[in-house]
Design a protein around this motif. Structure first.
Motif, PDB file in Angstrom:
ATOM      1  N   LEU A  79       0.828  -1.202   0.000  1.00  0.00           N
ATOM      2  CA  LEU A  79       0.000   0.000   0.000  1.00  0.00           C
ATOM      3  C   LEU A  79       0.865   1.255   0.000  1.00  0.00           C
ATOM      4  O   LEU A  79       0.609   2.202  -0.754  1.00  0.00           O
ATOM      5  CB  LEU A  79      -0.930  -0.011   1.216  1.00  0.00           C
ATOM      6  CG  LEU A  79      -2.019  -1.082   1.221  1.00  0.00           C
ATOM      7  CD1 LEU A  79      -2.868  -0.971   2.476  1.00  0.00           C
ATOM      8  CD2 LEU A  79      -2.895  -0.968  -0.016  1.00  0.00           C
ATOM      9  N   GLU A  80       1.880   1.268   0.834  1.00  0.00           N
ATOM     10  CA  GLU A  80       2.758   2.443   0.868  1.00  0.00           C
ATOM     11  C   GLU A  80       3.517   2.600  -0.442  1.00  0.00           C
ATOM     12  O   GLU A  80       3.807   3.721  -0.882  1.00  0.00           O
ATOM     13  CB  GLU A  80       3.732   2.342   2.042  1.00  0.00           C
ATOM     14  CG  GLU A  80       4.527   3.625   2.265  1.00  0.00           C
ATOM     15  CD  GLU A  80       5.401   3.582   3.504  1.00  0.00           C
ATOM     16  OE1 GLU A  80       6.232   4.491   3.669  1.00  0.00           O
ATOM     17  OE2 GLU A  80       5.243   2.637   4.294  1.00  0.00           O
ATOM     18  N   GLN A  81       3.823   1.494  -1.092  1.00  0.00           N
ATOM     19  CA  GLN A  81       4.489   1.568  -2.392  1.00  0.00           C
ATOM     20  C   GLN A  81       3.624   2.300  -3.413  1.00  0.00           C
ATOM     21  O   GLN A  81       4.130   3.099  -4.199  1.00  0.00           O
ATOM     22  CB  GLN A  81       4.815   0.160  -2.899  1.00  0.00           C
ATOM     23  CG  GLN A  81       6.065  -0.443  -2.287  1.00  0.00           C
ATOM     24  CD  GLN A  81       6.367  -1.816  -2.852  1.00  0.00           C
ATOM     25  OE1 GLN A  81       5.487  -2.659  -2.974  1.00  0.00           O
ATOM     26  NE2 GLN A  81       7.611  -2.050  -3.198  1.00  0.00           N
ATOM     27  N   GLN A  82       2.326   2.031  -3.407  1.00  0.00           N
ATOM     28  CA  GLN A  82       1.436   2.707  -4.350  1.00  0.00           C
ATOM     29  C   GLN A  82       1.296   4.194  -4.020  1.00  0.00           C
ATOM     30  O   GLN A  82       1.215   5.032  -4.928  1.00  0.00           O
ATOM     31  CB  GLN A  82       0.067   2.030  -4.351  1.00  0.00           C
ATOM     32  CG  GLN A  82       0.080   0.614  -4.898  1.00  0.00           C
ATOM     33  CD  GLN A  82       0.682   0.532  -6.288  1.00  0.00           C
ATOM     34  OE1 GLN A  82       0.416   1.377  -7.142  1.00  0.00           O
ATOM     35  NE2 GLN A  82       1.477  -0.495  -6.525  1.00  0.00           N
ATOM     36  N   LEU A  83       1.292   4.532  -2.737  1.00  0.00           N
ATOM     37  CA  LEU A  83       1.260   5.944  -2.364  1.00  0.00           C
ATOM     38  C   LEU A  83       2.533   6.646  -2.824  1.00  0.00           C
ATOM     39  O   LEU A  83       2.497   7.783  -3.316  1.00  0.00           O
ATOM     40  CB  LEU A  83       1.097   6.077  -0.846  1.00  0.00           C
ATOM     41  CG  LEU A  83      -0.234   5.590  -0.252  1.00  0.00           C
ATOM     42  CD1 LEU A  83      -0.209   5.703   1.266  1.00  0.00           C
ATOM     43  CD2 LEU A  83      -1.401   6.371  -0.831  1.00  0.00           C
ATOM     44  N   LEU A  84       3.659   5.973  -2.674  1.00  0.00           N
ATOM     45  CA  LEU A  84       4.923   6.548  -3.142  1.00  0.00           C
ATOM     46  C   LEU A  84       4.945   6.667  -4.662  1.00  0.00           C
ATOM     47  O   LEU A  84       5.468   7.641  -5.211  1.00  0.00           O
ATOM     48  CB  LEU A  84       6.095   5.686  -2.662  1.00  0.00           C
ATOM     49  CG  LEU A  84       6.469   5.846  -1.189  1.00  0.00           C
ATOM     50  CD1 LEU A  84       7.473   4.774  -0.783  1.00  0.00           C
ATOM     51  CD2 LEU A  84       7.056   7.223  -0.934  1.00  0.00           C
TER      52      LEU A  84
END
Length: 393
Positions: A212-217
């Motif tokens: 999830l954090e990868q997609q936000l980044l």
């Protein structure tokens, strides 16, 4: 990190040094001197010269239209994204190794159960043969016992095959030598308990999962790409400084030097629409990151729910199968006593043996499935069991 260093280098001015040594021979001067000699005039124009020249040039981009800042921020976000990828791969590797280990435990248990089943079938065959010899049994009962023993041997062969496959699968994940044979060192037992509710588990998964954090980044990286694209059509300001040294070695005037300072404004006010096209690509990538975030979130929720419900059901199955073993063991004991006393049948004994084998298998299967569900739930939450997040250094 090396890419970040590359982008941070734009914060400093660039300096270039250049030195040249040239040997010139002038055709025009040679022609003038020849004409002068024909007229009886002394030649005064030098026909060749040797020049030594050096310069130092310094350029600093005062304003780059936001490109420099965006490139640095983008590189920093890429570093974080790759650290999250290391975390994701580490969590997946732990899950794969643990799951393969539990599968090997299941294979070992199935072999042990099959061997115990052979012992029970062999005992039943001996009892049937003794009763036949004593005139209290029938040939039919002996044949039934022989068939049951043959089936038990087939089950053992299949169990050994599955055990070998499980060993090789674990060996492949651990990347050990081809000639190393792995065995499970732990007995089959419950690996732990899960103390969180389903809702708390889902919330923790949303917080911890690297995907999830990868997609936000990725969304933020695409936003920086948009700024970089737009900077191509924004005026940019540079400061320039240059120092020159010159010496003509063909005369005795020595070195001469000079310098220049100034500023420069560059503005590509029309590039055929290339910059805005790249900006639109970055905006679509932002939309893609938003969509991927929603998809990953739904997948993670489903993974948590599946693992949680499977964990609960397997926990109940452990209790049920444990009671089933006790009942099947007592049933087999009574069936043998009845058969040896001549009031029971060989079929009763065989059926009781099968029930006990099946109960043992179901019990171990429930424990292994419980452990696999617990492992899957930990993977769904991520960063468990130690709950350690990847820290940026």
């Amino acid at each position: 990190r090396a890419q970040l260093k590359e982008q941070q280098a734009a914060l400093l001015p660039t300096a270039q040094a250049e030195t040249s040594l040239t040997q010139d021979q002038s055709a025009a001067a040679q022609r003038q001197n020849e004409l002068a000699r024909q007229q009886g005039i002394p030649a005064v124009t030098p026909e060749d010269s040797t020049t030594l020249q050096g310069s130092v040039r310094i350029v600093y981009g005062v304003y780059t239209g936001g490109e420099r800042t965006a490139q640095i921020k983008r590189a920093e976000k890429v570093i974080r994204q790759q650290e999250l990828e290391v975390e994701r791969v580490s969590e997946q590797t732990r899950f794969d190794a643990t799951d393969a280990y539990y599968e090997l435990q299941r294979g070992d248990a199935q072999v042990a159960i099959a061997q115990a089943s052979i012992e029970d079938a062999s005992q039943s065959l001996r009892d049937a043969q003794l009763l036949e010899q004593a005139g209290l049994g029938t040939r039919f009962a002996v044949l039934q016992a022989e068939v049951d023993l043959a089936n038990a041997n087939q089950d053992l062969t299949r169990a050994i095959s599955n055990q070998r496959i499980s060993r090789r699968r674990l060996a492949q994940i651990l990347s050990v030598g081809q000639h190393i044979e792995l065995t499970a060192a732990d007995e089959i037992r419950e690996a732990g308990t899960w103390g969180l509710s389903l809702d708390d588990s889902i919330v923790l998964a949303y917080k911890n999962r690297a995907e999830l954090e990868q997609q936000l980044l990725q969304r933020e990286i695409s936003a920086e790409d948009r700024s970089i694209a737009i900077s191509a059509v924004i005026p940019q300001v540079d400061l320039l400084g240059q120092y020159n040294v010159l010496n003509d070695l063909s005369d005795e005037a020595g070195f001469g030097d000079g310098f220049s300072v100034g500023g420069r404004i560059r503005w590509t006010f029309f590039d055929g629409g290339r910059a805005f096209a790249r900006a639109r690509q970055a905006e679509r990538n932002i939309d893609r990151a938003d969509t991927e975030f929603s998809l990953r979130r739904n997948e993670i929720r489903l993974q948590v729910e599946e693992s949680y419900y499977s964990l609960i059901s397997n926990q109940e199955n452990i209790k049920t199968s444990q009671k089933s073993i006790e009942s099947a063991t007592e049933s087999l004991r009574l069936a043998r006593l009845r058969f040896q006393a001549g009031v029971g049948t060989q079929t009763d004994v065989i059926n009781s043996q099968r029930d006990l084998t099946d109960a043992r298998s179901r019990y171990l299967q429930a424990i292994v499935d419980y452990n696999r569900s617990l492992n899957s739930l930990q993977r769904s939450i991520s960063n468990l069991p130690d709950n350690r997040l990847f820290e940026v250094r």
